[in-house]
Design a protein around this motif. Structure first.
Motif, mmCIF file in Angstrom:
data_model
loop_
_atom_site.group_PDB
_atom_site.id
_atom_site.type_symbol
_atom_site.label_atom_id
_atom_site.label_comp_id
_atom_site.label_asym_id
_atom_site.label_seq_id
_atom_site.Cartn_x
_atom_site.Cartn_y
_atom_site.Cartn_z
ATOM 1 N N ALA A 44 0.815 -1.215 0.000
ATOM 2 C CA ALA A 44 0.000 0.000 0.000
ATOM 3 C C ALA A 44 0.849 1.265 0.000
ATOM 4 O O ALA A 44 0.448 2.292 -0.563
ATOM 5 N N LYS A 45 2.013 1.226 0.622
ATOM 6 C CA LYS A 45 2.856 2.425 0.700
ATOM 7 C C LYS A 45 3.369 2.824 -0.686
ATOM 8 O O LYS A 45 3.643 3.998 -0.940
ATOM 9 N N VAL A 46 3.510 1.838 -1.565
ATOM 10 C CA VAL A 46 3.955 2.124 -2.931
ATOM 11 C C VAL A 46 2.821 2.742 -3.738
ATOM 12 O O VAL A 46 3.008 3.724 -4.474
ATOM 13 N N LEU A 47 1.602 2.188 -3.596
ATOM 14 C CA LEU A 47 0.466 2.698 -4.353
ATOM 15 C C LEU A 47 0.134 4.139 -4.013
ATOM 16 O O LEU A 47 -0.358 4.882 -4.863
ATOM 17 N N THR A 48 0.410 4.533 -2.783
ATOM 18 C CA THR A 48 0.118 5.910 -2.373
ATOM 19 C C THR A 48 1.318 6.835 -2.562
ATOM 20 O O THR A 48 1.253 8.010 -2.191
ATOM 21 N N GLY A 49 2.407 6.335 -3.116
ATOM 22 C CA GLY A 49 3.559 7.170 -3.400
ATOM 23 C C GLY A 49 4.478 7.433 -2.224
ATOM 24 O O GLY A 49 5.422 8.216 -2.334
ATOM 25 N N ARG A 50 4.245 6.778 -1.106
ATOM 26 C CA ARG A 50 5.104 6.994 0.064
ATOM 27 C C ARG A 50 6.487 6.366 -0.127
ATOM 28 O O ARG A 50 7.483 6.869 0.377
ATOM 29 N N GLN A 51 6.511 5.229 -0.818
ATOM 30 C CA GLN A 51 7.768 4.526 -1.023
ATOM 31 C C GLN A 51 7.842 4.001 -2.452
ATOM 32 O O GLN A 51 6.821 3.878 -3.137
ATOM 33 N N LYS A 52 9.040 3.701 -2.874
ATOM 34 C CA LYS A 52 9.238 3.087 -4.181
ATOM 35 C C LYS A 52 9.146 1.572 -4.046
ATOM 36 O O LYS A 52 9.294 1.027 -2.940
ATOM 37 N N PRO A 53 8.901 0.849 -5.136
ATOM 38 C CA PRO A 53 8.866 -0.618 -5.064
ATOM 39 C C PRO A 53 10.170 -1.174 -4.497
ATOM 40 O O PRO A 53 11.250 -0.616 -4.704
ATOM 41 N N LEU A 54 10.040 -2.270 -3.783
ATOM 42 C CA LEU A 54 11.202 -2.919 -3.177
ATOM 43 C C LEU A 54 11.876 -3.816 -4.205
ATOM 44 O O LEU A 54 11.252 -4.727 -4.763
ATOM 45 N N THR A 55 13.147 -3.562 -4.475
ATOM 46 C CA THR A 55 13.892 -4.341 -5.471
ATOM 47 C C THR A 55 15.091 -5.070 -4.880
ATOM 48 O O THR A 55 15.623 -5.980 -5.519
ATOM 49 N N GLU A 56 15.546 -4.679 -3.683
ATOM 50 C CA GLU A 56 16.703 -5.320 -3.066
ATOM 51 C C GLU A 56 16.673 -5.086 -1.562
ATOM 52 O O GLU A 56 15.980 -4.202 -1.061
ATOM 53 N N ILE A 57 17.436 -5.911 -0.847
ATOM 54 C CA ILE A 57 17.539 -5.789 0.606
ATOM 55 C C ILE A 57 19.018 -5.746 0.970
ATOM 56 O O ILE A 57 19.806 -6.587 0.518
ATOM 57 N N ALA A 58 19.382 -4.755 1.775
ATOM 58 C CA ALA A 58 20.769 -4.625 2.235
ATOM 59 C C ALA A 58 20.940 -5.352 3.564
ATOM 60 O O ALA A 58 20.118 -5.182 4.480
ATOM 61 N N PHE A 59 21.996 -6.147 3.681
ATOM 62 C CA PHE A 59 22.284 -6.885 4.905
ATOM 63 C C PHE A 59 23.640 -6.464 5.460
ATOM 64 O O PHE A 59 24.583 -6.220 4.709
ATOM 65 N N ILE A 60 23.709 -6.393 6.787
ATOM 66 C CA ILE A 60 24.985 -6.231 7.473
ATOM 67 C C ILE A 60 25.196 -7.490 8.300
ATOM 68 O O ILE A 60 24.413 -7.794 9.218
ATOM 69 N N PHE A 61 26.204 -8.266 7.951
ATOM 70 C CA PHE A 61 26.542 -9.480 8.688
ATOM 71 C C PHE A 61 27.696 -9.190 9.638
ATOM 72 O O PHE A 61 28.649 -8.489 9.280
ATOM 73 N N ALA A 62 27.592 -9.725 10.847
ATOM 74 C CA ALA A 62 28.675 -9.653 11.826
ATOM 75 C C ALA A 62 29.122 -11.070 12.155
ATOM 76 O O ALA A 62 28.296 -11.917 12.520
ATOM 77 N N GLU A 63 30.404 -11.321 11.993
ATOM 78 C CA GLU A 63 31.005 -12.592 12.398
ATOM 79 C C GLU A 63 31.960 -12.299 13.555
ATOM 80 O O GLU A 63 32.823 -11.426 13.446
ATOM 81 N N PRO A 219 -6.558 -20.443 8.456
ATOM 82 C CA PRO A 219 -6.107 -19.129 8.922
ATOM 83 C C PRO A 219 -5.805 -18.169 7.766
ATOM 84 O O PRO A 219 -5.037 -18.482 6.858
ATOM 85 N N LEU A 220 -6.425 -16.994 7.809
ATOM 86 C CA LEU A 220 -6.237 -15.942 6.811
ATOM 87 C C LEU A 220 -6.005 -14.618 7.528
ATOM 88 O O LEU A 220 -6.763 -14.257 8.438
ATOM 89 N N MET A 221 -4.948 -13.913 7.136
ATOM 90 C CA MET A 221 -4.608 -12.618 7.705
ATOM 91 C C MET A 221 -4.563 -11.581 6.589
ATOM 92 O O MET A 221 -4.346 -11.922 5.420
ATOM 93 N N VAL A 222 -4.755 -10.300 6.924
ATOM 94 C CA VAL A 222 -4.557 -9.217 5.963
ATOM 95 C C VAL A 222 -3.625 -8.180 6.577
ATOM 96 O O VAL A 222 -3.554 -8.021 7.795
ATOM 97 N N ASP A 223 -2.904 -7.456 5.700
ATOM 98 C CA ASP A 223 -1.899 -6.485 6.128
ATOM 99 C C ASP A 223 -2.081 -5.198 5.333
ATOM 100 O O ASP A 223 -1.921 -5.185 4.110
ATOM 101 N N ALA A 224 -2.423 -4.100 6.035
ATOM 102 C CA ALA A 224 -2.671 -2.810 5.383
ATOM 103 C C ALA A 224 -1.439 -1.928 5.316
ATOM 104 O O ALA A 224 -1.497 -0.839 4.716
ATOM 105 N N ASN A 225 -0.336 -2.329 5.958
ATOM 106 C CA ASN A 225 0.911 -1.553 5.905
ATOM 107 C C ASN A 225 0.712 -0.075 6.220
ATOM 108 O O ASN A 225 1.166 0.801 5.484
#
Length: 395
Positions: A44-63, A219-225
């Protein structure tokens, strides 16, 4: 291409542990890794212009590796923005762990928190701590030769599991229904779809179609974000009650504690929220205000497992249900240790990052018998790593 450099603290050899100390942190490696998604994701945040579509996820790994050769791995993540900032702050605070006893996780969490306290004690500051905190818990469980769930004290060996990734707003209804059938065939225990269209009648038709396909009782859930205002949420959530939903997620802005409390009090359907909050204190405000029925903390977002356990304890005291957000590789262990029957969110997105796979059958995800969190980085994750830095000297 990986850029790597090594930092060795000249004071590390001079640190003198206390008499009860049995080991010390000698080496830390941070990695910045970017996971590309197969297709852009819209809610929903994309449809209303709040955010751009999600294309990647950045990870920080700690070893983390200790003087005695024990090691652990943890991660944090960021969607759309913030990854480089988290990585930069993690590099700033990492040297404060060198020479410390890895057993003292709560102490080290506070030390890391205060190292960046001038930037606040939530948001990016806490999210940059999460990879270290999670790695320390992984290390502790591995040293005990126990899955993390067993180290914490599990209430169950499996957790009921629902799927989200097949029901995004960018997915046509026909494909959503096809995904529902595939998910059930793969052993999923619940289905969640996204809502929050500017025209709520479209949402209604999609929920109705999915409920008809699933049949009664599944079980069915909905998410309005966070899409609706208070009036819209009140009216539309009442219309949705006929579908016997397990919960309605994030109907309001995540910071609207009062609004969520009023909604939770007025509906028979459970309200779920909390995934966007980034500290124990923010969750405490939500929980003590009776603002939800399901609390949805995210360990990488709140700062790691240490604050997540605090949230779990308070939520259990208040009689709430638990449904952690994202990162099932971590949350499976935490949900297994929650007294009340929880839900786990299934995301296959992260699978290319790890060598191991989690077992899904009969609607539940099963705790692996591997020590610690039970995952290791794959060759693909290493190929997606853009930067890395080391602190101390690896034993």
């Amino acid at each position: 291409m990986i850029e790597s450099n090594v930092y060795i603290d000249p004071k590390i050899a001079a640190l003198q542990p206390g008499e009860a100390t049995t080991d010390s942190i000698a080496w830390i490696k941070l990695s910045y890794t970017v996971l590309p998604l197969g297709a852009p994701i819209s809610d929903a945040k994309v449809l209303t212009g709040r955010q751009k579509p999600l294309t990647e996820i950045a990870f920080i790994f700690a070893e983390i590796r200790t003087r005695e050769g024990h090691e652990g791995i943890g991660f944090g993540y960021s969607k759309r923005a913030g990854g480089p900032g988290m990585y930069a702050h993690a590099q700033e605070i990492a040297p404060t762990l060198l020479g410390e006893d890895p057993n003292d996780i709560a102490k080290l969490y506070n030390k890391l928190l205060w190292a960046g306290a001038s930037m606040g004690r939530s948001g990016l500051t806490t999210q940059a701590i999460a990879p270290f905190d999670i790695a320390l818990w992984d290390l502790k469980a591995k040293r005990a030769s126990l899955p993390l769930a067993k180290l914490l004290g599990a209430h169950r060996d499996s957790v009921q599991c629902y799927n989200t990734s097949g029901g995004y707003l960018s997915t046509p209804l026909e494909k959503v229904l096809e995904n529902v059938q595939t998910s059930r065939g793969n052993g999923i225990g619940g289905i969640k779809i996204k809502v929050g269209q500017p025209d709520t009648s479209i949402d209604f038709k999609r929920v109705q179609a999915v409920r008809e396909q699933l049949g009664e009782g599944f079980p069915l859930m909905v998410d309005a974000n966070q899409q609706w205002d208070r009036v819209t949420a009140q009216r539309f959530c009442r219309k949705l009650e006929q579908f016997d939903l397990t919960w309605i997620e994030e109907p309001l802005d995540s910071a609207d504690v009062e609004g969520h409390a009023a909604l939770a009090a007025s509906l028979d359907t459970a309200i779920a929220t909390g995934e966007m909050l980034t500290s124990f204190n923010e969750h405490a405000q939500l929980i003590t205000a009776n603002a939800c029925d399901f609390i949805q903390p995210d360990a990488p977002r709140v700062g790691g497992i240490t604050p997540f356990l605090q949230i779990m304890n308070l939520a259990s005291f208040k009689g709430l249900k638990l449904a952690p957000h994202f990162a099932m590789e971590i949350h499976l262990h935490l949900a297994a240790a929650y007294p009340e029957e929880p839900w786990l969110e299934h995301f296959e997105w992260l699978e290319p990052m790890f060598n191991e796979r989690l077992e899904l059958r009969e609607g539940r995800m099963w705790v692996p018998n591997r020590p610690g969190l039970g995952f290791s980085l794959s060759e693909q994750a290493l190929a997606w790593t853009q930067h890395s830095v080391e602190f101390g000297k690896r034993p």
